[in-house]
Design a protein around this motif. Structure first.
Motif, PDB file in Angstrom:
ATOM      1  N   PRO A  91       0.825  -1.218   0.000  1.00 45.84           N
ATOM      2  CA  PRO A  91       0.000   0.000   0.000  1.00 45.84           C
ATOM      3  C   PRO A  91       0.859   1.267   0.000  1.00 45.84           C
ATOM      4  CG  PRO A  91      -0.764  -1.538   1.673  1.00 45.84           C
ATOM      5  CD  PRO A  91       0.512  -2.093   1.136  1.00 45.84           C
ATOM      6  N   ARG A  92       0.437   2.255  -0.810  1.00 42.32           N
ATOM      7  CA  ARG A  92       1.180   3.517  -0.918  1.00 42.32           C
ATOM      8  C   ARG A  92       0.519   4.589  -0.049  1.00 42.32           C
ATOM      9  NH1 ARG A  92       3.676   0.033  -3.824  1.00 42.32           N
ATOM     10  NH2 ARG A  92       4.254   0.451  -5.977  1.00 42.32           N
ATOM     11  N   PRO A  93       1.313   5.488   0.511  1.00 41.13           N
ATOM     12  CA  PRO A  93       0.735   6.575   1.312  1.00 41.13           C
ATOM     13  C   PRO A  93      -0.290   7.401   0.517  1.00 41.13           C
ATOM     14  CG  PRO A  93       3.142   6.640   1.376  1.00 41.13           C
ATOM     15  CD  PRO A  93       2.777   5.557   0.430  1.00 41.13           C
ATOM     16  N   ASP A  94      -0.075   7.548  -0.794  1.00 40.74           N
ATOM     17  CA  ASP A  94      -1.001   8.334  -1.632  1.00 40.74           C
ATOM     18  C   ASP A  94      -2.436   7.841  -1.520  1.00 40.74           C
ATOM     19  OD1 ASP A  94       1.245   9.613  -2.621  1.00 40.74           O
ATOM     20  OD2 ASP A  94       1.403   8.284  -4.356  1.00 40.74           O
ATOM     21  N   THR A  95      -2.578   6.545  -1.312  1.00 42.15           N
ATOM     22  CA  THR A  95      -3.912   5.936  -1.291  1.00 42.15           C
ATOM     23  C   THR A  95      -4.709   6.341  -0.047  1.00 42.15           C
ATOM     24  OG1 THR A  95      -2.988   4.150  -2.581  1.00 42.15           O
ATOM     25  CG2 THR A  95      -5.097   3.692  -1.535  1.00 42.15           C
ATOM     26  N   GLU A  96      -4.019   6.869   0.957  1.00 47.21           N
ATOM     27  CA  GLU A  96      -4.736   7.322   2.160  1.00 47.21           C
ATOM     28  C   GLU A  96      -5.719   8.439   1.817  1.00 47.21           C
ATOM     29  OE1 GLU A  96      -1.833   8.139   5.201  1.00 47.21           O
ATOM     30  OE2 GLU A  96      -1.386   6.019   5.494  1.00 47.21           O
ATOM     31  N   VAL A  97      -5.402   9.226   0.790  1.00 49.39           N
ATOM     32  CA  VAL A  97      -6.305  10.311   0.355  1.00 49.39           C
ATOM     33  C   VAL A  97      -7.652   9.737  -0.082  1.00 49.39           C
ATOM     34  CG1 VAL A  97      -6.621  12.144  -1.371  1.00 49.39           C
ATOM     35  CG2 VAL A  97      -4.377  11.738  -0.381  1.00 49.39           C
ATOM     36  N   LEU A  98      -7.597   8.620  -0.781  1.00 51.94           N
ATOM     37  CA  LEU A  98      -8.824   7.958  -1.237  1.00 51.94           C
ATOM     38  C   LEU A  98      -9.641   7.503  -0.023  1.00 51.94           C
ATOM     39  CD1 LEU A  98     -10.464   6.607  -3.570  1.00 51.94           C
ATOM     40  CD2 LEU A  98      -8.924   4.661  -3.418  1.00 51.94           C
ATOM     41  N   VAL A  99      -8.983   6.878   0.932  1.00 49.36           N
ATOM     42  CA  VAL A  99      -9.676   6.369   2.124  1.00 49.36           C
ATOM     43  C   VAL A  99     -10.286   7.527   2.921  1.00 49.36           C
ATOM     44  CG1 VAL A  99      -9.385   5.103   4.291  1.00 49.36           C
ATOM     45  CG2 VAL A  99      -8.178   4.350   2.248  1.00 49.36           C
ATOM     46  N   GLU A 100      -9.494   8.584   3.131  1.00 49.72           N
ATOM     47  CA  GLU A 100      -9.989   9.717   3.928  1.00 49.72           C
ATOM     48  C   GLU A 100     -11.199  10.374   3.275  1.00 49.72           C
ATOM     49  OE1 GLU A 100      -6.350  11.830   4.297  1.00 49.72           O
ATOM     50  OE2 GLU A 100      -5.686  10.570   5.965  1.00 49.72           O
ATOM     51  N   ASN A 101     -11.172  10.498   1.952  1.00 47.73           N
ATOM     52  CA  ASN A 101     -12.323  11.113   1.268  1.00 47.73           C
ATOM     53  C   ASN A 101     -13.573  10.254   1.366  1.00 47.73           C
ATOM     54  OD1 ASN A 101     -12.003  13.769  -0.277  1.00 47.73           O
ATOM     55  ND2 ASN A 101     -10.004  12.770  -0.365  1.00 47.73           N
ATOM     56  N   ILE A 102     -13.389   8.950   1.270  1.00 54.31           N
ATOM     57  CA  ILE A 102     -14.558   8.071   1.383  1.00 54.31           C
ATOM     58  C   ILE A 102     -15.101   8.073   2.802  1.00 54.31           C
ATOM     59  CG2 ILE A 102     -15.230   5.610   1.337  1.00 54.31           C
ATOM     60  CD1 ILE A 102     -15.306   7.213  -1.305  1.00 54.31           C
ATOM     61  N   MET A 103     -14.209   8.218   3.772  1.00 52.65           N
ATOM     62  CA  MET A 103     -14.680   8.308   5.157  1.00 52.65           C
ATOM     63  C   MET A 103     -15.575   9.532   5.322  1.00 52.65           C
ATOM     64  SD  MET A 103     -11.280   7.070   7.191  1.00 52.65           S
ATOM     65  CE  MET A 103     -11.751   7.846   8.711  1.00 52.65           C
ATOM     66  N   SER A 104     -15.153  10.691   4.797  1.00 51.65           N
ATOM     67  CA  SER A 104     -15.979  11.911   4.907  1.00 51.65           C
ATOM     68  C   SER A 104     -17.289  11.752   4.149  1.00 51.65           C
ATOM     69  CB  SER A 104     -15.279  13.142   4.334  1.00 51.65           C
ATOM     70  OG  SER A 104     -13.940  13.097   4.589  1.00 51.65           O
ATOM     71  N   ILE A 105     -17.195  11.223   2.920  1.00 56.22           N
ATOM     72  CA  ILE A 105     -18.414  11.080   2.104  1.00 56.22           C
ATOM     73  C   ILE A 105     -19.403  10.133   2.781  1.00 56.22           C
ATOM     74  CG2 ILE A 105     -19.286  10.083  -0.076  1.00 56.22           C
ATOM     75  CD1 ILE A 105     -16.826  11.276  -1.442  1.00 56.22           C
ATOM     76  N   SER A 106     -18.896   9.023   3.302  1.00 60.05           N
ATOM     77  CA  SER A 106     -19.771   8.039   3.926  1.00 60.05           C
ATOM     78  C   SER A 106     -20.505   8.660   5.115  1.00 60.05           C
ATOM     79  CB  SER A 106     -18.934   6.833   4.360  1.00 60.05           C
ATOM     80  OG  SER A 106     -19.676   6.010   5.203  1.00 60.05           O
ATOM     81  N   LYS A 107     -19.774   9.443   5.924  1.00 64.66           N
ATOM     82  CA  LYS A 107     -20.395  10.076   7.094  1.00 64.66           C
ATOM     83  C   LYS A 107     -21.363  11.158   6.660  1.00 64.66           C
ATOM     84  CE  LYS A 107     -16.463   9.448  10.170  1.00 64.66           C
ATOM     85  NZ  LYS A 107     -15.264  10.160  10.553  1.00 64.66           N
TER      86      LYS A 107
END
Ligand code: GLN
Length: 274
Positions: A91-107
């Motif tokens: 896993p690359r650190p860049d991919t954390e951006v994808l996870v963080e955005n989905i966390m906000s969208i989901s909430k």
């Protein structure tokens, strides 16, 4: 040879790498089962012949391009320690951006049914399951070996596994509809892979076909069939793929809106399609 001397030697051998010092600590810490802090405290302790040999062999491998994470079998992602091996992309650190955005969208939009395609080590699915309450995640991969790794991570990092795993070539074995489809699919052009120093990571996880867009075509052209009303597709892209991927979404005529989000280095990294 003491811990301090070993670390210095590792750093010297890896002088061509900017993170040679960190890699040496990761490797020696793994071999001696010590944390980075414990390595410092015990810097005058001597290594056994076997430990020294193991360490120098590992340094040699890393010098030749072998990822240190495949030796230590761990990679930090979203503050969690994931198991990795040669069956999955690290896993690359860049991919954390994808996870963080989905966390906000989901909430924000109260979206709880998530499908992840090309899960690999499970870094995305497991992080989402760890940090979001009340969500259902289905994680898929074409590779049964990758799914084994993802399951192992889910079992070790989650208290009660909220993830359903399905072996599937993209949407082939998917029958339900979801609020969010998320994916970091293979997106490197076949020709570029050979020029990159990526020969140790699974090609299957990196090869996006001739133009690098093979899997975006599938996700975009078929994704809408697997989305609920007002569903969202969130995908990681290569830094130079924004226009091409956005065009695919616009030309499909299936979606209303398309945005691009940059990573921490300022590169285009995530496309959100509604
Ligand atoms: N970001 C990765 C790399 O450049 C590629 C990841 C992918 O193909 N999904 O090595």
């Amino acid at each position: 040879m003491t811990i301090k001397e070993a670390l210095n030697q590792g750093k010297t051998i890896l002088k061509s790498k900017e993170d040679g010092s960190l890699i040496s600590k990761m490797l020696l810490g793994y071999i001696l089962e010590l944390s980075k802090e414990e390595l410092i405290v015990n810097s005058n302790v001597n290594l056994s012949e076997e430990q020294k040999e193991k360490f120098l062999k590992g340094i040699e491998l890393v010098l030749n391009g072998y990822p240190v994470q495949y030796i230590t079998k761990t990679r930090e992602f979203m503050g969690l320690s994931f198991y990795v091996d040669e069956n999955v992309l690290i896993p690359r650190p860049d991919t954390e951006v994808l996870v963080e955005n989905i966390m906000s969208i989901s909430k924000e939009y109260n979206k709880s049914d998530i499908l992840e395609l090309c899960t690999g080590s499970g870094a995305i699915a497991v992080s989402l399951a760890k940090y979001l309450d009340n969500i259902n995640i289905t994680a898929t991969d074409i590779s049964s070996k990758a799914l084994e790794v993802a399951k192992k991570n889910a079992n070790s990092l989650l208290e009660n596994t909220k993830i359903k795993f399905i072996q599937s070539d993209m949407f082939k074995n998917i029958t339900e509809r979801y609020d969010i489809i998320i994916s970091n699919p293979p997106y490197i052009k076949t020709k570029v892979i050979d020029e990159y120093n990526l020969e140790y990571e699974p090609k299957l996880a990196l090869d996006g076909g001739k133009d690098g867009l093979e899997f975006y075509r599938i996700i975009i052209n078929e994704g809408y069939k697997y989305l609920k009303q007002d569903g969202i597709i969130a995908i990681e892209i290569g830094y130079d793929q924004r226009c091409e991927v956005m065009n695919l979404a616009q030309n499909s005529g299936r979606y209303k809106e398309c945005n691009c989000i940059k990573d921490l280095c300022g590169n285009d990294r995530v496309i959100i399609i509604k």
